[in-house]
Design an enzyme around this catalytic site. Structure first.
Site, PDB file in Angstrom:
ATOM      1  N   ILE A 120       0.832  -1.201   0.000  1.00  0.00           N
ATOM      2  CA  ILE A 120       0.000   0.000   0.000  1.00  0.00           C
ATOM      3  C   ILE A 120       0.868   1.254   0.000  1.00  0.00           C
ATOM      4  O   ILE A 120       0.615   2.198  -0.764  1.00  0.00           O
ATOM      5  CB  ILE A 120      -0.945  -0.015   1.217  1.00  0.00           C
ATOM      6  CG1 ILE A 120      -1.978  -1.143   1.057  1.00  0.00           C
ATOM      7  CG2 ILE A 120      -1.624   1.333   1.390  1.00  0.00           C
ATOM      8  CD1 ILE A 120      -2.757  -1.444   2.314  1.00  0.00           C
ATOM      9  N   ASP A 151      11.406   1.679   7.169  1.00  0.00           N
ATOM     10  CA  ASP A 151      10.945   0.295   7.258  1.00  0.00           C
ATOM     11  C   ASP A 151      12.150  -0.573   7.571  1.00  0.00           C
ATOM     12  O   ASP A 151      12.920  -0.928   6.676  1.00  0.00           O
ATOM     13  CB  ASP A 151      10.283  -0.157   5.957  1.00  0.00           C
ATOM     14  CG  ASP A 151       9.524  -1.459   6.110  1.00  0.00           C
ATOM     15  OD1 ASP A 151       9.995  -2.334   6.877  1.00  0.00           O
ATOM     16  OD2 ASP A 151       8.464  -1.623   5.487  1.00  0.00           O
ATOM     17  N   ARG A 178      -3.247   0.832  11.466  1.00  0.00           N
ATOM     18  CA  ARG A 178      -3.754   0.363  12.757  1.00  0.00           C
ATOM     19  C   ARG A 178      -3.635   1.507  13.768  1.00  0.00           C
ATOM     20  O   ARG A 178      -2.585   2.143  13.883  1.00  0.00           O
ATOM     21  CB  ARG A 178      -2.964  -0.860  13.245  1.00  0.00           C
ATOM     22  CG  ARG A 178      -3.262  -2.140  12.471  1.00  0.00           C
ATOM     23  CD  ARG A 178      -4.682  -2.624  12.734  1.00  0.00           C
ATOM     24  NE  ARG A 178      -5.002  -3.874  12.070  1.00  0.00           N
ATOM     25  CZ  ARG A 178      -5.583  -3.980  10.879  1.00  0.00           C
ATOM     26  NH1 ARG A 178      -5.904  -2.867  10.215  1.00  0.00           N
ATOM     27  NH2 ARG A 178      -5.863  -5.156  10.357  1.00  0.00           N
ATOM     28  N   ASP A 204      -8.281   7.133   9.786  1.00  0.00           N
ATOM     29  CA  ASP A 204      -9.293   6.142   9.408  1.00  0.00           C
ATOM     30  C   ASP A 204      -9.403   5.068  10.476  1.00  0.00           C
ATOM     31  O   ASP A 204     -10.371   4.315  10.490  1.00  0.00           O
ATOM     32  CB  ASP A 204      -8.934   5.498   8.058  1.00  0.00           C
ATOM     33  CG  ASP A 204     -10.011   4.542   7.580  1.00  0.00           C
ATOM     34  OD1 ASP A 204     -11.169   4.988   7.452  1.00  0.00           O
ATOM     35  OD2 ASP A 204      -9.711   3.352   7.352  1.00  0.00           O
ATOM     36  N   GLU A 259     -11.539  -0.002  18.625  1.00  0.00           N
ATOM     37  CA  GLU A 259     -12.617  -0.125  17.649  1.00  0.00           C
ATOM     38  C   GLU A 259     -13.452  -1.359  17.966  1.00  0.00           C
ATOM     39  O   GLU A 259     -12.883  -2.397  18.313  1.00  0.00           O
ATOM     40  CB  GLU A 259     -12.048  -0.236  16.234  1.00  0.00           C
ATOM     41  CG  GLU A 259     -11.316   1.005  15.767  1.00  0.00           C
ATOM     42  CD  GLU A 259     -10.757   0.864  14.356  1.00  0.00           C
ATOM     43  OE1 GLU A 259     -10.237   1.847  13.831  1.00  0.00           O
ATOM     44  OE2 GLU A 259     -10.832  -0.250  13.791  1.00  0.00           O
ATOM     45  N   HIS A 276     -12.844   3.520   9.665  1.00  0.00           N
ATOM     46  CA  HIS A 276     -12.153   2.310   9.203  1.00  0.00           C
ATOM     47  C   HIS A 276     -12.728   1.864   7.861  1.00  0.00           C
ATOM     48  O   HIS A 276     -13.111   0.701   7.668  1.00  0.00           O
ATOM     49  CB  HIS A 276     -12.241   1.190  10.236  1.00  0.00           C
ATOM     50  CG  HIS A 276     -11.127   0.191  10.111  1.00  0.00           C
ATOM     51  ND1 HIS A 276     -10.507  -0.387  11.196  1.00  0.00           N
ATOM     52  CD2 HIS A 276     -10.503  -0.331   9.009  1.00  0.00           C
ATOM     53  CE1 HIS A 276      -9.574  -1.232  10.796  1.00  0.00           C
ATOM     54  NE2 HIS A 276      -9.557  -1.206   9.464  1.00  0.00           N
TER      55      HIS A 276
END
Length: 331
Positions: free
Chosen positions: A156, A175, A237, A260, A265, A284
């Site tokens: 993504i 990363d 997340r 988002d 949740e 979400h």
């Protein structure tokens, strides 16, 4: 009589028609526990040859009830609702759908970024409230030449990097899992660490799974190094960001955010994040398009079929050697 019993612990969608169509290939007996009670679910976990979950938590206790399951297939990319170590110990594949919403989440993240960069939502709120002026949106800046920082550089994030570069952003990423060779050819600069990433970013977009290492990775110490006015976007997340630290930055006017996902949740409407200034919130929803959701449902079922046809799912997150060796499978 069906040879394989496939248990669906829960689902958001109204039926299992797509899944049943795929599972016909192995003549599966489909058991839907969505509207049943906990006693039904606990009993069926013991009987299932395959288990599929969406929001249900499959912790160690539940996995240890799975007497004959060979695969857990999850509706999604991240598998933090499943105890993968416990499943692996019991030689159960944990399968996911890593590709199904790459375009959707990247595009949703970009939409959130552009809303923050151009003040779209804030202008709309002010205009509808009777304030017709651009002044209260200040300061906004030209996008070309600004820096987008990506926390994580998976599928993504790489798609988002291409979109952003086309708009003129300089794109950097942190990363630690990836090698320099993985970065090569992406057009993305490698940040030395998370502080280096945040310190250089005008916009920070989160694209990492939730693990022990990434929980609260964006915290007060990290945000202290941010430029004034940092735009924070999270469609990954919620718990990757320390929300107490983020709220403090929002309240002090040091940052704005488009989220988002949040840490808890489904949320309580009393969650302080709803009252935090400088925020855009979506429920979400970044993963969603009709096409992506159909692909997700097919992939979940295809993973199960693949286990019983070939010995392993199409996509999995645990060790192929550990599970396949214990099953006596040649891969």
């Amino acid at each position: 009589m069906s040879e394989f019993r496939v248990l669906f612990t829960d689902r958001k969608h109204p039926d299992l028609d797509i899944e049943r169509e795929v599972l016909k290939r192995i003549d599966a007996n489909v058991v839907d526990a969505t509207d049943e009670g906990p006693d039904f679910l606990e009993r069926e976990l013991q009987l299932a040859d395959a288990v599929c979950n969406q929001y249900a938590v499959l912790d160690r206790a539940r996995i240890e009830q799975m007497k004959q399951a060979r695969v857990i297939s999850h509706y999604g990319i991240g598998v933090n609702r499943i105890d993968v170590d416990a499943a692996t110990e019991r030689q159960i594949w944990v399968a996911n759908a890593p590709d199904y919403c790459t375009e959707e989440v990247a595009m949703h993240s970009l939409a959130l970024i552009l809303n923050l960069e151009r003040g779209i939502v804030e202008y709309d709120r002010l205009y509808r409230g009777g304030t017709w002026t651009y002044d209260l949106g200040r300061p906004l800046h030209r996008i070309s030449g600004r820096t987008l920082g990506l926390l994580g550089l998976g599928r993504i994030a790489r798609r988002l990097a291409r979109y952003a570069a086309a708009l003129g952003y300089r794109v950097r990423a942190y990363d630690p899992i990836l090698s320099d060779e993985d970065f090569a050819g992406t057009g993305v600069e490698r940040a030395a660490d998370v502080i280096d990433l945040v310190a250089s970013a005008d916009v920070l977009s989160v694209h990492t799974p939730l693990t022990d290492a990434t929980r609260n990775m964006i915290n007060a110490e990290v945000l202290a190094h941010a430029k004034p006015g940092l735009r924070v976007v999270n469609a990954s997340r919620g718990a990757v960001i320390d929300e107490v630290a983020l709220r403090e930055a929002l309240e002090q006017g040091r940052a704005v955010a488009a989220l988002d996902v949040i840490a808890s949740e489904p949320p309580s409407m009393e969650d302080p994040i709803f009252a935090a200034p400088g925020t855009i919130l979506t429920p979400h929803a970044a993963f969603y398009s009709e096409e992506a959701y159909e692909e997700l449902r097919r992939t979940v079922a295809e993973n199960i079929v693949s286990v019983f046809e070939t010995g392993r799912p199409l996509h999995f997150v645990n060790s192929v050697n550990t599970v396949s060796a214990s099953r006596g499978i040649h891969v």
